[in-house]
Design a protein around this motif. Structure first.
Motif, short mmCIF file in Angstrom:
data_model
loop_
_atom_site.label_atom_id
_atom_site.label_comp_id
_atom_site.label_asym_id
_atom_site.label_seq_id
_atom_site.Cartn_x
_atom_site.Cartn_y
_atom_site.Cartn_z
N UNK A 271 0.82 -1.21 0.00
CA UNK A 271 0.00 0.00 0.00
C UNK A 271 0.86 1.26 0.00
N UNK A 272 1.95 1.26 0.78
CA UNK A 272 2.84 2.42 0.82
C UNK A 272 3.57 2.59 -0.52
N UNK A 273 3.98 1.48 -1.14
CA UNK A 273 4.71 1.56 -2.40
C UNK A 273 3.82 2.04 -3.54
N UNK A 274 2.57 1.57 -3.57
CA UNK A 274 1.67 1.93 -4.66
C UNK A 274 1.20 3.38 -4.55
N UNK A 275 1.45 4.01 -3.41
CA UNK A 275 1.16 5.45 -3.27
C UNK A 275 2.12 6.29 -4.10
N UNK A 276 3.28 5.72 -4.45
CA UNK A 276 4.26 6.47 -5.22
C UNK A 276 4.48 5.92 -6.62
N UNK B 225 -3.58 -7.96 -6.16
CA UNK B 225 -3.43 -7.34 -4.83
C UNK B 225 -2.88 -5.93 -4.96
N UNK B 226 -1.84 -5.76 -5.79
CA UNK B 226 -1.25 -4.44 -5.99
C UNK B 226 -2.29 -3.47 -6.55
N UNK B 227 -3.07 -3.94 -7.51
CA UNK B 227 -4.06 -3.08 -8.16
C UNK B 227 -5.15 -2.64 -7.19
N UNK C 192 -7.38 1.27 -3.91
CA UNK C 192 -8.67 1.83 -3.48
C UNK C 192 -9.43 0.97 -2.48
N UNK C 193 -8.87 -0.16 -2.05
CA UNK C 193 -9.52 -0.99 -1.04
C UNK C 193 -8.66 -1.04 0.21
N UNK D 172 -13.08 -4.73 -7.68
CA UNK D 172 -11.88 -5.12 -6.95
C UNK D 172 -12.11 -6.33 -6.07
N UNK D 173 -13.27 -6.41 -5.43
CA UNK D 173 -13.61 -7.56 -4.59
C UNK D 173 -13.70 -8.83 -5.43
N UNK D 174 -14.33 -8.71 -6.61
CA UNK D 174 -14.44 -9.88 -7.50
C UNK D 174 -13.05 -10.29 -8.00
#
Length: 333
Positions: free
Chosen positions: A33-38, A91-93, A97-98, A165-167
């Motif tokens: 989550x921290x990495x995908x913020x950048x 998971x990365x994707x 937003x989740x 995203x859940x699916x």
């Protein structure tokens, strides 16, 4: 070539491998989550897995391992696409937003998919009431662990992207289980580091292709990426990929898939405990109960395997005095 599972392995190595997968992967929810913020999601996957794959390949070449074996590369590439590009890529994707708590709950269904997809072991897994009870109990424990967070987060899931995203997470859990089983059955001749190398290289190339199509690198301002994202990426490369994923691939070769899949129950436990220890987060009664249930389910699943292994050795027929059969012949049967 005989399966690697038939080879004797060190109990200490198995314990260390499980500990690595349990603890390190339990922390990766936060670091992804921290990495995908950048970083854009597919560029993040490309950098992570190509870098880890190249480092691991260099290590294998220095050790003198047989790295370029066509059959090993083919099987590793297939499992790598399923495990890392599809499973981990989703998971990365979705972590864009989740909430991580919701991601952890959906992914904790992986052990159930292991049982459903492992057709060669249906006769064993579906007859073991203790194993099935452990799987269901473990999933219930994860839900209880995050029930408060999930209730709050689910009320925020309103738009189509979040529902999609859940699916996708369910599909990712299925892909991860399928890739793990494929790796366990097919990747038997090469060493675990070599198999991990080609799995990460295949996934890294797939991430790179999608990233190029999306033009992620062209629109990225590299100087604006926060240091926290860079450090998180380094952690994912060296600990999440090289250390933990290599340990996971090795465990699939020496332990039953249902036993290895218990990481999906323990990872959320580690995530919660890390939050308590390092982020001064509080733990509720529901979370404490969930922790106990999860650990109990993992113990139940592993206890079944332990009893089978030791029960089989104890049930071996002993030689009669009249036959005078050498002990070596008995243990070899």
């Amino acid at each position: 070539m005989p399966p690697v599972k038939n080879k004797p392995v060190s109990s200490l190595m198995v314990i260390l491998a499980f500990a690595t997968v349990y603890i390190v992967w339990g922390s990766t929810y936060l670091f992804i989550q921290k990495a995908v913020n950048g970083f854009p999601p597919f560029l993040l996957g490309a950098i992570r897995f190509l870098t880890a794959g190249l480092i691991l390949m260099s290590w294998c070449l220095l050790k003198g391992d047989k790295v370029f074996v066509k059959e090993d590369i083919k099987h590793a590439a297939i499992s790598g696409i399923l495990l890392l590009f599809v499973g981990n890529g989703i998971v990365i994707w979705v972590e864009q937003f989740l909430p991580t708590s919701m991601v952890a709950i959906i992914l904790s269904s992986s052990p159930i998919w292991f049982v459903l997809l492992d057709k060669p072991k249906w006769s064993v897994n579906f007859k073991s009431k203790a194993t099935l009870a452990g799987l269901v109990t473990g999933f219930a424990g994860v839900v209880l662990l995050f029930i408060e967070n999930f209730s709050a987060a689910s009320s925020l899931v309103k738009d189509q992207s979040q529902l999609a995203g859940l699916v996708l997470l369910i599909f990712g859990a299925i892909a991860w289980a399928g890739g793990s089983l494929y790796a366990g059955y097919k990747s038997r001749s090469g060493s675990a580091p070599v198999n991990s190398t080609w799995q990460m290289m295949a996934a890294g190339l797939a991430f790179t292709l999608v990233s190029l199509v999306r033009g992620e690198a062209q629109h990225l301002q590299w100087n604006t990426i926060p240091a926290e994202s860079w450090l998180s990426l380094l952690y994912l490369i060296f600990f999440g990929s090289i250390a933990a994923f290599s340990a996971y691939v090795w465990l699939l070769q020496v332990r039953p898939a249902t036993q290895v899949s218990t990481y999906a129950y323990v990872n959320p436990v580690v995530a919660v405990l890390l939050g308590v220890w390092f982020a001064n987060e509080s733990i509720s009664f529901y979370q404490t109960t969930g922790l106990v249930i999860i650990l109990g389910s993992v113990l139940l699943i592993n206890l079944v395997k332990y009893r089978k292994e030791h029960g089989a050795s104890e049930s071996l027929p002993q030689p009669s005095h009249s036959l005078k059969m050498p002990r070596e012949q008995i243990t070899a049967r």
